[in-house]
Motif scaffolding. Structure first.
Motif, mmCIF file in Angstrom:
data_model
loop_
_atom_site.group_PDB
_atom_site.id
_atom_site.type_symbol
_atom_site.label_atom_id
_atom_site.label_comp_id
_atom_site.label_asym_id
_atom_site.label_seq_id
_atom_site.Cartn_x
_atom_site.Cartn_y
_atom_site.Cartn_z
ATOM 1 N N LEU A 90 0.827 -1.202 0.000
ATOM 2 C CA LEU A 90 0.000 0.000 0.000
ATOM 3 C C LEU A 90 0.867 1.261 0.000
ATOM 4 O O LEU A 90 0.595 2.232 -0.713
ATOM 5 C CB LEU A 90 -0.921 0.007 1.225
ATOM 6 C CG LEU A 90 -2.041 -1.039 1.257
ATOM 7 C CD1 LEU A 90 -2.717 -1.041 2.619
ATOM 8 C CD2 LEU A 90 -3.057 -0.773 0.157
ATOM 9 N N HIS A 91 1.908 1.236 0.816
ATOM 10 C CA HIS A 91 2.785 2.398 0.921
ATOM 11 C C HIS A 91 3.506 2.693 -0.388
ATOM 12 O O HIS A 91 3.663 3.850 -0.792
ATOM 13 C CB HIS A 91 3.811 2.165 2.037
ATOM 14 C CG HIS A 91 4.893 3.199 2.095
ATOM 15 N ND1 HIS A 91 4.676 4.484 2.518
ATOM 16 C CD2 HIS A 91 6.210 3.140 1.760
ATOM 17 C CE1 HIS A 91 5.801 5.176 2.448
ATOM 18 N NE2 HIS A 91 6.755 4.383 1.997
ATOM 19 N N ARG A 92 3.943 1.661 -1.074
ATOM 20 C CA ARG A 92 4.709 1.843 -2.309
ATOM 21 C C ARG A 92 3.831 2.173 -3.515
ATOM 22 O O ARG A 92 4.328 2.698 -4.512
ATOM 23 C CB ARG A 92 5.501 0.570 -2.611
ATOM 24 C CG ARG A 92 6.689 0.337 -1.669
ATOM 25 C CD ARG A 92 7.248 -1.060 -1.901
ATOM 26 N NE ARG A 92 8.435 -1.335 -1.121
ATOM 27 C CZ ARG A 92 9.687 -1.385 -1.613
ATOM 28 N NH1 ARG A 92 9.887 -1.153 -2.896
ATOM 29 N NH2 ARG A 92 10.721 -1.662 -0.836
ATOM 30 N N ASP A 93 2.550 1.861 -3.434
ATOM 31 C CA ASP A 93 1.657 2.050 -4.583
ATOM 32 C C ASP A 93 1.194 3.505 -4.644
ATOM 33 O O ASP A 93 0.054 3.845 -4.292
ATOM 34 C CB ASP A 93 0.470 1.092 -4.483
ATOM 35 C CG ASP A 93 -0.327 1.011 -5.785
ATOM 36 O OD1 ASP A 93 0.075 1.672 -6.762
ATOM 37 O OD2 ASP A 93 -1.338 0.293 -5.817
ATOM 38 N N GLN A 94 2.078 4.389 -5.097
ATOM 39 C CA GLN A 94 1.796 5.815 -5.196
ATOM 40 C C GLN A 94 2.219 6.316 -6.572
ATOM 41 O O GLN A 94 3.186 5.819 -7.145
ATOM 42 C CB GLN A 94 2.568 6.597 -4.123
ATOM 43 C CG GLN A 94 2.302 6.157 -2.696
ATOM 44 C CD GLN A 94 3.045 7.022 -1.686
ATOM 45 O OE1 GLN A 94 2.964 8.246 -1.718
ATOM 46 N NE2 GLN A 94 3.784 6.373 -0.800
ATOM 47 N N PRO A 95 1.520 7.316 -7.098
ATOM 48 C CA PRO A 95 1.888 7.830 -8.436
ATOM 49 C C PRO A 95 3.186 8.615 -8.438
ATOM 50 O O PRO A 95 3.796 8.814 -9.485
ATOM 51 C CB PRO A 95 0.698 8.726 -8.803
ATOM 52 C CG PRO A 95 0.131 9.141 -7.483
ATOM 53 C CD PRO A 95 0.315 7.967 -6.565
ATOM 54 N N ILE A 96 3.598 9.105 -7.281
ATOM 55 C CA ILE A 96 4.829 9.883 -7.176
ATOM 56 C C ILE A 96 5.499 9.536 -5.855
ATOM 57 O O ILE A 96 4.813 9.336 -4.849
ATOM 58 C CB ILE A 96 4.533 11.395 -7.278
ATOM 59 C CG1 ILE A 96 5.812 12.216 -7.187
ATOM 60 C CG2 ILE A 96 3.542 11.825 -6.220
ATOM 61 C CD1 ILE A 96 5.594 13.703 -7.442
ATOM 62 N N LYS A 97 6.819 9.444 -5.850
ATOM 63 C CA LYS A 97 7.537 9.096 -4.634
ATOM 64 C C LYS A 97 7.389 10.216 -3.601
ATOM 65 O O LYS A 97 7.348 11.396 -3.943
ATOM 66 C CB LYS A 97 9.009 8.855 -4.944
ATOM 67 C CG LYS A 97 9.255 7.623 -5.800
ATOM 68 C CD LYS A 97 10.736 7.432 -6.070
ATOM 69 C CE LYS A 97 10.977 6.199 -6.922
ATOM 70 N NZ LYS A 97 12.424 6.000 -7.238
ATOM 71 N N PRO A 98 7.320 9.847 -2.306
ATOM 72 C CA PRO A 98 7.123 10.866 -1.265
ATOM 73 C C PRO A 98 8.169 11.983 -1.288
ATOM 74 O O PRO A 98 7.830 13.154 -1.090
ATOM 75 C CB PRO A 98 7.198 10.054 0.034
ATOM 76 C CG PRO A 98 6.787 8.675 -0.358
ATOM 77 C CD PRO A 98 7.288 8.481 -1.745
ATOM 78 N N LEU A 99 9.443 11.638 -1.537
ATOM 79 C CA LEU A 99 10.480 12.667 -1.568
ATOM 80 C C LEU A 99 10.259 13.633 -2.723
ATOM 81 O O LEU A 99 10.429 14.852 -2.580
ATOM 82 C CB LEU A 99 11.862 12.021 -1.665
ATOM 83 C CG LEU A 99 13.062 12.978 -1.648
ATOM 84 C CD1 LEU A 99 13.055 13.839 -0.391
ATOM 85 C CD2 LEU A 99 14.374 12.203 -1.761
#
Length: 527
Positions: free
Chosen positions: A447-456
């Motif tokens: 869930l944490h990794r499934d993002q359209p853009i990296k948090p940084l």
């Protein structure tokens, strides 16, 4: 030859353009472990061509005066929060916790934390006052042409400095001088938003909701009484009584929140809150050869790693012996960051190290369990790599952090005050042999990794957004300027209640008057 010359000229022009487009960022950080994640942002800002200046006290613990990533301004005032201060504080907290787990123990912890925080914030205010009194320094800061001020609001000095220099303000935040960041800016219904110290979930019983409400009130009272006066006095001294510190603090343009909703429970938020949980996480790099050999020697049983953070390199000898004895019974290999005396019960399967590459170890496929104190950085790295946890919370927000992981089925928690060989062994065996812990943590990782853009990248976008637009006022609510009774519409409800009461009263009196007249007429006719 001409082609090479043109290529070189084009490259030079591009480099000059990159430098010219780079912004200037002033950073007022929080020392200690908070600096670890602030440094990630600073290094990325430097990589993107921005110029960074860091303000540090003369006795800074983590923040180096010389760095390839930033220029430092060292203020000749001691902040009073060096390594020795924090180590003695944590040691004292452990003594209190081991004394018992009653309400009075919790109260003693709270009071001592508030007292120590009060001392630290008083020193911060002294440092900021020293800066404001230095006309040469303030003139140099104004002439530098900074585009924004980036600060960790666990210390309030950056807020005051940004107001003095009239700079847009960006927070790298989870905790502020007033407590958990959301409570200072976003609606926080206490019916389902747990106060961090309560260790509840978003599904509270009636009794828990009562405790949650009381704990919130008690904590706010302590913060306002112990931390608020120092900053309020400083603001009044330099900006006048009409300026309120809490409003300056709430007026920050962007809040870069160091959590996400894989870790956090669902709750209301605001448009200028940007979630960058796990921004410091990265794919694992190869281990040093000696560590790799040790990890590989574990075979099918795998490896346990243990670290209690930067503040706690050692434990009371009896607790260390209990932990070491449990490790010695296990077939797994253990890598333990420990700087104290060698425990008498240490087994041949346990490697003591003064430092370990935590992120790289957590990303190794042979690592089975992470024994941690529950710091936010370590928890986010464990989520990123999908490694279940055994938590031993010590101070600050650690118990709350671990209670969230326990609620999500990815960790067990052992109280340091009651830790013994049997309890610690049971906790380890549960996480090692019950598949649900690893499955739940790996689900959180997906869930944490499934993002359209990296948090940084998201964090850097919004920092640069503030640079380009000189703030983000269109995302910031002005509700913080409202009195509390207006914010909660109590004045509106009182007005409407008065109108309804007046209407009902007039109606009742009118009916009574009409009835009286009718009765009088009827009586006069009879007479």
């Amino acid at each position: 030859m001409l082609s090479a010359y043109l290529s070189l000229s084009l490259l030079t022009l591009m480099c000059q353009l990159a430098v010219s487009l780079g912004g200037k960022v002033l950073v007022f950080p929080q020392d200690g472990s908070h600096w670890v994640n602030m440094k990630v942002l600073i290094e990325e800002l430097h990589t993107r061509g921005h110029s960074v200046t860091v303000v540090r006290p003369v006795d800074s613990w983590y923040i180096q005066e010389v760095s390839p990533y930033y220029t430092s301004i060292t203020i000749d005032v001691a902040a009073g929060s060096d390594e020795g201060f924090f180590r003695s504080f944590v040691s004292r907290q452990l003594q209190i916790q081991r004394h018992g787990s009653s309400f009075w123990t919790r109260l003693a912890l709270d009071m001592e934390i508030m007292e120590k925080f009060s001392q630290v914030h008083y020193k911060t205010c002294e440092m900021v006052a020293h800066m404001l009194e230095d006309a040469g320094l303030m003139l140099a800061l104004q002439d530098a042409g900074y585009d924004l001020l980036l600060t960790d609001p666990a210390s309030g000095g950056g807020v005051i400095l940004a107001h003095r220099l009239k700079l847009p303000l960006v927070f790298n935040v989870r905790w502020t001088v007033h407590g958990e960041g959301h409570f200072a800016i976003a609606p926080s219904p206490l019916s389902y938003v747990p106060v961090p110290i309560a260790k509840f979930t978003d599904r509270m019983t009636y009794a828990q909701r009562i405790r949650n409400f009381l704990m919130y009130g008690f904590r706010m009272f302590l913060y306002r009484r112990t931390v608020g006066p120092s900053y309020s006095a400083l603001v009044t001294r330099y900006f006048g009584p009409e300026v309120d510190y809490f409003q300056l603090f709430q007026a920050a343009d962007i809040w870069l929140m160091r959590v996400d909703f894989v870790f956090e429970f669902p709750r209301p938020t605001m448009p200028n809150v940007v979630y960058m949980g796990g921004f410091q996480c990265k794919p694992a790099k190869p281990l040093p050869q000696d560590l790799e050999d040790f990890v590989q020697s574990s075979g099918e049983h795998g490896v346990i790693i243990m670290s209690l953070g930067t503040l706690v390199g050692q434990l009371p000898s009896d607790i260390a012996d209990e932990i070491a004895a449990v490790f010695a019974e296990l077939p797994q290999r253990v890598i333990w960051r420990y700087t104290g005396d060698r425990p008498s019960t240490l087994g041949n399967n346990t490697l003591l190290v003064k430092w370990l590459p935590q992120n790289d170890l957590l990303g190794h496929p042979n690592v089975k369990v992470f024994v941690s104190h529950g710091g936010t950085n370590g928890i986010m790295e464990a989520i990123y790599h999908g490694v279940p946890m055994v938590g031993i919370p010590l101070v600050f927000d650690q118990a709350d952090n671990l209670s969230r992981m326990k609620a999500k089925g990815a960790a067990t928690v052992v109280d340091i005050g009651s830790l013994d060989r049997d309890l610690f062994l049971q906790a380890l065996q549960a996480v090692l042999h019950e598949p649900s812990y690893r499955e739940n943590m790996q689900k959180l990782s997906r869930l944490h990794r499934d993002q359209p853009i990296k948090p940084l990248e998201r964090a850097l976008f919004w920092i640069e957004f503030v640079m380009r637009h000189r703030g983000a006022a269109h995302l910031r609510t002005e509700s913080y300027k409202m009195p509390w009774y207006s914010y909660h519409s109590l004045d509106v409800m009182m007005f409407l209640l008065a109108v309804i009461t007046t209407f009902v009263t007039v109606f009742v009196l009118g009916v009574m008057f009409i009835c009286t007249r009718i009765c009088c007429k009827h009586k006069s006719k009879q007479d």
